[in-house]
Design a protein around this motif. Sequence first.
Motif, PDB file in Angstrom:
ATOM      1  N   ALA A 132     -16.419  40.174   6.219  1.00 22.25           N
ATOM      2  CA  ALA A 132     -17.112  40.462   4.987  1.00 22.25           C
ATOM      3  C   ALA A 132     -16.361  39.697   3.754  1.00 22.25           C
ATOM      4  O   ALA A 132     -17.038  39.097   2.795  1.00 22.25           O
ATOM      5  CB  ALA A 132     -17.180  41.804   4.711  1.00 22.25           C
ATOM      6  N   LEU A 133     -15.081  39.663   4.058  1.00 24.05           N
ATOM      7  CA  LEU A 133     -14.139  39.322   2.758  1.00 24.05           C
ATOM      8  C   LEU A 133     -14.283  37.625   2.893  1.00 24.05           C
ATOM      9  O   LEU A 133     -13.981  37.071   1.715  1.00 24.05           O
ATOM     10  CB  LEU A 133     -12.580  39.706   2.883  1.00 24.05           C
ATOM     11  N   LEU A 134     -14.170  37.090   4.018  1.00 23.49           N
ATOM     12  CA  LEU A 134     -14.753  35.645   4.080  1.00 23.49           C
ATOM     13  C   LEU A 134     -15.721  35.080   3.433  1.00 23.49           C
ATOM     14  O   LEU A 134     -15.852  33.807   3.134  1.00 23.49           O
ATOM     15  CB  LEU A 134     -14.444  34.967   5.566  1.00 23.49           C
ATOM     16  N   ARG A 135     -16.778  35.879   3.232  1.00 27.85           N
ATOM     17  CA  ARG A 135     -17.995  35.383   2.655  1.00 27.85           C
ATOM     18  C   ARG A 135     -17.664  35.330   1.008  1.00 27.85           C
ATOM     19  O   ARG A 135     -18.763  34.863   0.444  1.00 27.85           O
ATOM     20  CB  ARG A 135     -19.134  36.532   2.902  1.00 27.85           C
ATOM     21  N   MET A 136     -16.721  35.932   0.389  1.00 21.53           N
ATOM     22  CA  MET A 136     -16.454  35.846  -0.841  1.00 21.53           C
ATOM     23  C   MET A 136     -16.345  34.426  -1.362  1.00 21.53           C
ATOM     24  O   MET A 136     -15.817  33.527  -0.802  1.00 21.53           O
ATOM     25  CB  MET A 136     -15.251  36.589  -1.300  1.00 21.53           C
TER      26      MET A 136
ATOM     27  N   SER B  39      -8.302  52.748  -4.253  1.00 15.41           N
ATOM     28  CA  SER B  39      -7.670  51.612  -4.740  1.00 15.41           C
ATOM     29  C   SER B  39      -7.347  50.466  -3.772  1.00 15.41           C
ATOM     30  O   SER B  39      -7.613  50.898  -2.607  1.00 15.41           O
ATOM     31  CB  SER B  39      -6.176  52.055  -5.406  1.00 15.41           C
ATOM     32  N   ILE B  40      -7.076  49.460  -4.250  1.00 15.17           N
ATOM     33  CA  ILE B  40      -6.783  48.383  -3.419  1.00 15.17           C
ATOM     34  C   ILE B  40      -5.248  47.825  -3.463  1.00 15.17           C
ATOM     35  O   ILE B  40      -4.963  47.514  -4.570  1.00 15.17           O
ATOM     36  CB  ILE B  40      -7.973  47.312  -3.549  1.00 15.17           C
ATOM     37  N   GLU B  41      -4.495  47.758  -2.284  1.00 13.66           N
ATOM     38  CA  GLU B  41      -3.136  47.140  -2.604  1.00 13.66           C
ATOM     39  C   GLU B  41      -2.875  45.906  -2.101  1.00 13.66           C
ATOM     40  O   GLU B  41      -3.806  45.437  -1.031  1.00 13.66           O
ATOM     41  CB  GLU B  41      -2.295  47.905  -1.682  1.00 13.66           C
ATOM     42  N   ARG B  42      -2.337  44.920  -2.605  1.00 11.43           N
ATOM     43  CA  ARG B  42      -2.184  43.607  -2.296  1.00 11.43           C
ATOM     44  C   ARG B  42      -0.555  43.131  -1.847  1.00 11.43           C
ATOM     45  O   ARG B  42       0.178  43.491  -2.606  1.00 11.43           O
ATOM     46  CB  ARG B  42      -2.754  42.585  -3.202  1.00 11.43           C
ATOM     47  N   PHE B  43      -0.690  42.356  -0.783  1.00 12.87           N
ATOM     48  CA  PHE B  43       0.666  42.280  -0.339  1.00 12.87           C
ATOM     49  C   PHE B  43       0.791  40.789   0.111  1.00 12.87           C
ATOM     50  O   PHE B  43      -0.190  40.287   1.001  1.00 12.87           O
ATOM     51  CB  PHE B  43       1.148  43.193   0.764  1.00 12.87           C
TER      52      PHE B  43
ATOM     53  N   LYS C 298     -11.767  44.361  -4.927  1.00 16.80           N
ATOM     54  CA  LYS C 298     -12.270  45.447  -5.245  1.00 16.80           C
ATOM     55  C   LYS C 298     -13.853  45.341  -5.908  1.00 16.80           C
ATOM     56  O   LYS C 298     -14.654  45.989  -5.175  1.00 16.80           O
ATOM     57  CB  LYS C 298     -11.371  46.355  -6.343  1.00 16.80           C
ATOM     58  N   HIS C 299     -13.786  44.257  -6.509  1.00 16.96           N
ATOM     59  CA  HIS C 299     -15.169  44.031  -6.979  1.00 16.96           C
ATOM     60  C   HIS C 299     -16.275  43.668  -5.720  1.00 16.96           C
ATOM     61  O   HIS C 299     -17.239  44.089  -5.560  1.00 16.96           O
ATOM     62  CB  HIS C 299     -15.270  42.920  -7.958  1.00 16.96           C
ATOM     63  N   HIS C 300     -15.489  42.613  -4.959  1.00 13.29           N
ATOM     64  CA  HIS C 300     -16.187  42.231  -3.768  1.00 13.29           C
ATOM     65  C   HIS C 300     -16.692  43.457  -2.792  1.00 13.29           C
ATOM     66  O   HIS C 300     -17.713  43.302  -2.104  1.00 13.29           O
ATOM     67  CB  HIS C 300     -15.521  41.262  -3.041  1.00 13.29           C
ATOM     68  N   PHE C 301     -15.803  44.281  -2.875  1.00 16.96           N
ATOM     69  CA  PHE C 301     -16.103  45.691  -1.939  1.00 16.96           C
ATOM     70  C   PHE C 301     -16.603  46.949  -2.781  1.00 16.96           C
ATOM     71  O   PHE C 301     -16.284  48.237  -2.098  1.00 16.96           O
ATOM     72  CB  PHE C 301     -14.735  45.836  -0.982  1.00 16.96           C
ATOM     73  N   SER C 302     -17.167  46.842  -3.876  1.00 12.66           N
ATOM     74  CA  SER C 302     -17.356  47.889  -4.673  1.00 12.66           C
ATOM     75  C   SER C 302     -18.447  48.865  -4.071  1.00 12.66           C
ATOM     76  O   SER C 302     -18.157  49.971  -4.349  1.00 12.66           O
ATOM     77  CB  SER C 302     -17.827  47.232  -6.014  1.00 12.66           C
TER      78      SER C 302
END
Length: 115
Positions: A96-100, A56-60, A46-50
């Motif tokens: 984009a997330l892989l850049r985290m 909300s963000i769901e995680r599975f 969520k912070h990375h994509f703020s």
Amino acid sequence: MTRIRLEDIAHARSGDKGDGSNVGVIAYTEAGYRLLQRELTAERVKHHFSIICKGSIERFEVPNLKAINFILHDSLGGGGSESVKTDAQGKTHGQALLRMELDLPGDVSLADLKP
């Protein structure tokens, strides 16, 4: 402590459905998956994509694939043809997330996280 990018230890797939995007992060190794389980939280994503994710963000967890899947609600400005965003689709969200960046704990070797 060593700083790494997710792209060092995983690959990703992403897409969209309506106004939400779906991002799956798949570790290369079991050790990498354990690190993802511990460090890749919904709050961090969520912070990375703020800037783009207003909902909300769901995680599975998907252990048989060594993957963690995230649903980013309200991240596409209406989605597809409804949005005024240049790219209102979730296809780029995986990259984009892989850049985290993550801190690699001292008890984990980068060599154990790569194929």
